[in-house]
Design an enzyme around this catalytic site. Structure first.
Site, PDB file in Angstrom:
ATOM      1  N   VAL A 183      51.375 -32.458 110.123  1.00 54.44           N
ATOM      2  CA  VAL A 183      51.365 -32.146 108.699  1.00 54.44           C
ATOM      3  C   VAL A 183      49.896 -32.019 108.319  1.00 54.44           C
ATOM      4  CG1 VAL A 183      51.910 -32.984 106.376  1.00 54.44           C
ATOM      5  CG2 VAL A 183      53.530 -33.379 108.254  1.00 54.44           C
ATOM      6  N   GLY A 241      51.082 -38.183 103.367  1.00 54.26           N
ATOM      7  CA  GLY A 241      51.403 -39.139 102.319  1.00 54.26           C
ATOM      8  C   GLY A 241      52.427 -38.611 101.326  1.00 54.26           C
ATOM      9  N   ASN A 260      44.500 -42.401 117.614  1.00 56.05           N
ATOM     10  CA  ASN A 260      45.054 -41.916 116.350  1.00 56.05           C
ATOM     11  C   ASN A 260      45.725 -43.053 115.572  1.00 56.05           C
ATOM     12  OD1 ASN A 260      46.109 -40.438 114.253  1.00 56.05           O
ATOM     13  ND2 ASN A 260      46.944 -38.825 115.554  1.00 56.05           N
ATOM     14  N   TYR A 298      54.024 -44.424 112.617  1.00 61.07           N
ATOM     15  CA  TYR A 298      55.184 -44.548 113.500  1.00 61.07           C
ATOM     16  C   TYR A 298      55.724 -45.976 113.504  1.00 61.07           C
ATOM     17  CZ  TYR A 298      53.578 -40.030 115.311  1.00 61.07           C
ATOM     18  OH  TYR A 298      53.175 -38.724 115.438  1.00 61.07           O
ATOM     19  N   GLU A 328      57.536 -32.974 121.023  1.00 61.67           N
ATOM     20  CA  GLU A 328      56.307 -32.463 121.642  1.00 61.67           C
ATOM     21  C   GLU A 328      55.146 -32.518 120.668  1.00 61.67           C
ATOM     22  OE1 GLU A 328      53.620 -30.883 124.330  1.00 61.67           O
ATOM     23  OE2 GLU A 328      55.577 -31.765 124.683  1.00 61.67           O
TER      24      GLU A 328
END
Length: 142
Positions: free
Chosen positions: A72, A78, A109, A116, A68
């Site tokens: 961070v 990083g 984004n 990803y 969901e």
């Protein structure tokens, strides 16, 4: 809770976040939890989280994990924390025999999309996500 509101701000939708501490506690720790989570710490401070729930694939016949929210704090990105959270969930899938680990990402984004894809994730082309909420949800329920 603070991190959830930071995520809403990052996603340019702080006005849409109405989560309360009581709601989050009930979802995670109530008598029949349906939401699960992990936190990421850096120097003893919680700086990230992953909230997830079980999905089910009728085509594969097994559960999966739907992520969901993953967040961070920007200052901690990083550092490997996001990867560690996703690795933990991937292991959860493999250990439990789940065959899918899925999530959505906002199309603007680019840093998240790049992250990803660097992990081997691929977009699911040909699908459009729909949602019923607020007045439309109430109208259909009637």
């Amino acid at each position: 809770m603070t991190l959830v509101y930071e995520l809403a701000d990052y996603e340019k939708a702080p006005q849409e976040c109405h989560l309360t501490t009581e709601q989050l506690q009930a979802a995670l720790f109530g008598p029949a939890p349906a939401l699960f989570g992990y936190v990421a710490e850096l120097d003893g401070e919680v700086v990230g989280f992953a909230l997830w729930f079980l999905s089910f694939s009728t085509w594969r016949g097994v559960h999966g994990i739907y992520l969901e929210d993953l967040f961070v704090r920007p200052a901690c990105r990083g550092s490997g924390l996001g990867r560690a959270l996703l690795t933990t969930l991937a292991r959860e899938c493999v250990e439990r025999g789940y065959e899918r680990f899925e999530w959505s990402v906002l199309d603007w984004n680019a840093p998240a999309i790049g992250f990803y894809e660097s992990l081997g994730a691929t977009p699911v082309d040909g699908w459009t996500r729909y949602r019923l909420a607020d007045d439309a949800l109430a109208a259909l329920a009637r």
